[in-house]
Each structure stands twice: as structure tokens, then as C-alpha cells.
Design a protein around this motif. Sequence first.
Motif, short mmCIF file in Angstrom:
data_model
loop_
_atom_site.label_atom_id
_atom_site.label_comp_id
_atom_site.label_asym_id
_atom_site.label_seq_id
_atom_site.Cartn_x
_atom_site.Cartn_y
_atom_site.Cartn_z
N HIS A 341 0.90 -1.29 -0.09
CA HIS A 341 -0.37 -0.28 0.03
C HIS A 341 1.10 1.34 -0.10
O HIS A 341 1.63 1.61 0.35
CB HIS A 341 -1.27 -0.10 1.05
N LEU A 342 0.15 2.56 -0.37
CA LEU A 342 0.54 3.18 -0.71
C LEU A 342 -0.26 4.44 0.94
O LEU A 342 -1.72 3.80 0.97
CB LEU A 342 0.37 4.33 -1.95
N TYR A 343 0.50 5.24 1.33
CA TYR A 343 -0.24 5.91 2.89
C TYR A 343 -0.09 7.40 2.20
O TYR A 343 1.13 7.84 2.22
CB TYR A 343 -0.02 5.18 3.83
N VAL A 344 -1.10 8.34 3.18
CA VAL A 344 -0.94 9.53 3.10
C VAL A 344 -1.28 9.65 3.75
O VAL A 344 -3.01 10.07 4.44
CB VAL A 344 -0.59 10.11 1.48
N THR A 345 -0.84 10.66 5.30
CA THR A 345 -1.77 11.03 6.07
C THR A 345 -1.76 12.56 6.48
O THR A 345 -0.54 13.36 5.90
CB THR A 345 -0.61 10.53 7.99
N ILE A 346 -2.26 13.44 6.36
CA ILE A 346 -2.66 15.01 6.11
C ILE A 346 -2.99 15.76 8.16
O ILE A 346 -4.03 14.86 8.37
CB ILE A 346 -3.59 15.34 5.38
N THR A 347 -2.17 15.85 8.94
CA THR A 347 -2.74 16.83 9.36
C THR A 347 -2.70 17.81 9.64
O THR A 347 -1.95 18.66 9.22
CB THR A 347 -1.85 16.18 11.00
N ASP A 348 -3.22 19.32 10.63
CA ASP A 348 -3.65 19.83 11.38
C ASP A 348 -3.13 20.22 12.79
O ASP A 348 -3.87 19.71 13.30
CB ASP A 348 -4.10 20.49 10.31
N LEU A 376 -10.85 6.55 2.97
CA LEU A 376 -10.31 7.71 3.04
C LEU A 376 -10.87 7.17 5.13
O LEU A 376 -11.65 7.12 4.69
CB LEU A 376 -10.46 8.53 2.55
N THR A 377 -10.17 7.53 5.79
CA THR A 377 -10.76 8.12 6.78
C THR A 377 -10.44 9.37 8.00
O THR A 377 -9.32 9.90 7.17
CB THR A 377 -9.90 7.27 8.11
N PHE A 378 -10.80 9.88 8.61
CA PHE A 378 -10.95 11.31 9.03
C PHE A 378 -11.14 10.79 10.44
O PHE A 378 -12.21 10.35 11.42
CB PHE A 378 -12.18 11.80 9.14
N GLY A 385 -7.16 19.63 16.15
CA GLY A 385 -6.55 19.41 14.87
C GLY A 385 -7.49 18.15 13.99
O GLY A 385 -8.53 16.98 14.50
N LEU A 386 -6.88 17.77 12.44
CA LEU A 386 -8.11 17.12 11.86
C LEU A 386 -6.50 16.25 11.82
O LEU A 386 -5.96 16.63 11.37
CB LEU A 386 -8.48 17.13 11.13
N LYS A 387 -6.71 14.39 11.62
CA LYS A 387 -5.89 13.34 10.47
C LYS A 387 -6.54 13.47 10.08
O LYS A 387 -7.88 12.74 10.20
CB LYS A 387 -5.70 12.84 11.61
N ILE A 388 -6.36 13.01 8.25
CA ILE A 388 -6.98 12.40 7.00
C ILE A 388 -6.07 11.57 7.11
O ILE A 388 -4.37 11.86 6.54
CB ILE A 388 -7.28 13.62 6.33
N GLU A 389 -6.54 10.40 5.94
CA GLU A 389 -5.90 9.26 6.22
C GLU A 389 -6.31 8.48 4.50
O GLU A 389 -7.03 8.23 5.45
CB GLU A 389 -5.61 7.93 7.34
N LEU A 390 -4.80 8.24 3.70
CA LEU A 390 -5.54 8.18 2.82
C LEU A 390 -4.76 6.84 2.86
O LEU A 390 -3.28 6.41 3.10
CB LEU A 390 -4.97 8.85 1.65
N SER A 391 -5.01 5.58 2.04
CA SER A 391 -5.07 3.89 1.91
C SER A 391 -4.97 4.03 0.24
O SER A 391 -6.09 3.75 -0.29
CB SER A 391 -5.46 2.66 2.86
N LEU A 392 -3.32 4.03 -0.60
CA LEU A 392 -4.20 2.94 -1.33
C LEU A 392 -3.54 1.28 -2.26
O LEU A 392 -2.64 1.19 -1.95
CB LEU A 392 -3.35 4.86 -2.95
#
Length: 406
Positions: A341-348, A376-378, A385-392
Motif C-alpha cells: 500500500h501507499l499511505y498519505v497522512t495529512i494533519t493540522d 480515506l478516514t478522518f 486538529g484533524l487527521k486525514i489518512e489515505l490508503s491506496l
Amino acid sequence: MNGQTPARHYYKKLVPSLILILNCIQFLSHPAKADPILLAFVFAVYLAFIWIIPYVASTAVSLCIFIGLWLLTDFFWAVSGQEQGAAYFLIVFLMIYAAFRLPSRLSLIFTACLIGGNILLLSSQGGSLNTIISNISIMLGLYVLFSSMRFRREARKEAERNHAELAKMHVQLEHAHKELQKAHAELQEASVLSLRYAVLEERTRIARDIHDSIGHELTSVIVQLQSLPYILKSSKEDSEKIIQNVLSVARECLQEVRSVVHQMGRSESMVGLTALRGLIHQVEERSGLHVSLDTAGLSEESWPPNVSETIYRILQESLTNIIRHADASHAAAVISNDKSHLYVTITDDGQFTGSLTYGFGLTGMKERAEKAGGSLTFSAVQPSGLKIELSLPLMTMHKEQKDEQR
């Protein structure tokens, strides 16, 4: 039998039985050389034959019964010495019944044998040539008559059978035609629904692209325009720089509109980490939000265009939402991968504490991820803050790369 009604079946046996009984009475009422008991016995055997023969299924057995009756009749003829009497009547009766009952070729052979036997008996009893010719002519004429009746009956039955089969086939064809019409109607309905779905899907895609790209650019324009009155009071140079940035963003918005109108499914400018770094740089320049990008855990940077676009659009929409709603000063994007898998995590570090409302932007992000085969999960980040996690999935990505190379 053979599909006939019981009344007709008995009628076909009663008529010849009545003929035999009447002729037997007639022959018994006139003095003759034949023994009345023998005469009655022979007629009784013929009567039993009429009622038994319809139940005999075997042709060989039927032929043996006919031959037995013929021999019995010849014996009766020889004993009685009658030339034109009861024996001759029984021979003719047997020939007619054979024409109806036996197969065509067998009935013809059997009739020829009967005629030959008659000739021998008449000759042995001193019959004249005229008598022999007369008997032969009568037997041949009766055989032709009743054989033609049999042929017409069989032809009629065959025609009725063919007509019934044609009627059955016609019903089956009508049923098949109705089924085809029904299938055609269902296919047309499915085609219409498929077309509507395709149109709806394309509209959704265009709306999502407009929201993700143009919406992001317009958000940047709004933020800079909101700060413009304050900067005009403090610094003319900074205000001119903001105006130039707004014009640049407006031009990019126009380019995005043209891209969407012309239905450009993929943009070559949204490929790989270079595009992501460019997006982050634009966001930092136009909004003041500090964004960090961490790719230390990334071992592969070659992605198919649709995967690159998915990551780009999700990052773009995430940053747009942070600028609009989070009131954050810092955001972080982390990209990594493993074997599958490829993972992308975005936080603020914004104000989100756990209550999330799914609007068009968040819904579009989830749809993009699911369309690419991922998820995609939130979730909330402590203290806020918010964490967005993407898994492909990488296997899908590799397969798509191979397909495109082909």
C-alpha cells in the motif's frame, strides 16, 4: 388406440364384426356342402381375430395370425368344396383387412399369395378360366380400392400430425418472440439507465474537479483579497504583490475552467512529488499556512497518472478545508509505502475536536479514494486538529502501470 376416441375404436371393430355375423347367418340359412358347425367355427375364429388383432403390436405376430387364418380358410374351402361361397368371402375379407392392417409391402405380398392360393384351389376344383380371371380381377380391384383408402387415411393423419407440430412450433415461436421483445425492452431500459448513470457520473466528476481545483484557487483569492485593505494601509509594495498574486490565481482558475470544460480527465501537471511540492508552495505563498511534506518513508515515487491525481486532489482539498475552516497555522503531509500500500497522512493544528460534517468536499475526497481502490478516514488530533489518512493499494497501481505500458 393411437390417439383415437374409445367410441371410434369400438366402431372400427363392430362394423366388420356385424358384417361377419350377417354373412354367417346368410350362409347357414342356405344349404351347402360345408358342415354348419365347421362354418360357424371358422366365422367365430374370424370374429375373435377382429377383436384380438388391434392389440397385437408386433408385425411378425400379426403376419403369422393372417397366414394362420389363410390356411384355415383354404382348408375350409377344400373341405366344403365351395367355389363362390363362404370360403371365397372370407378370403376377400382377409385380404381387405390385410390391406388396412399390415404394412404396405407386406400387405401386397400377402395379397399376391392369397390370389395365387385362390388360383390353385380353383384350378384343383375344376374352375373355368373365366371364373379364375373374374376372382382375380375382383380381388385386385378390392385391394387397390382399400389400399388407396388406407393411403389417404395415413396421408390425412400425417397432415394432421404435421399441422399439430406446426401449430406447436408457432406457439413456441410466439413465446420466443414475446421473450425477445421483453429482453429487448429490458435492454433498452438498461441502456437508458446506463446512459443516465454515465451522465450523472461525469457530472459528478466535473463538479468534483471544479470544487477541488477552482474552489481551492478561489479560496486563495478570497483570503488575499480579505487581507488587501489592511496591507494597502501599511505597504504599497506588499499590496501590489498581493494584486499580482490574485491575478495569477485568477488566470489559473480560468485555465482550470477550460480544462474541465474540455473534459481533460488527467492533468500531466499533477504527476508525482514535484506537483505536490508545487501545490504546497502555492498554498504557503497565498494563505500564510505553513505546510511540511515528509517523504522519508517513501521507497517509490513512480505512480500512475490517476493515482497521482487522486493524491494531488485529496491534498489540495484537505489544504483548502484547513484554510477555510480550521483556523490552523501549520499542516503536515506524510507520504510512505510498504510492499502492498501507499499511505498519505495529512494533519493540522486547527480547531477540530471531533464533530465532522460531510459536505461536498469531504464526500468527493472519499469517492476519489474509493474509485482508486483505496480508503480515506478522518480522525481527531489531540489536543485539537484533524487527521486525514489515505490508503491506496500498490498492486492495483502496478497493474495499471503495466496495462498503460502495453
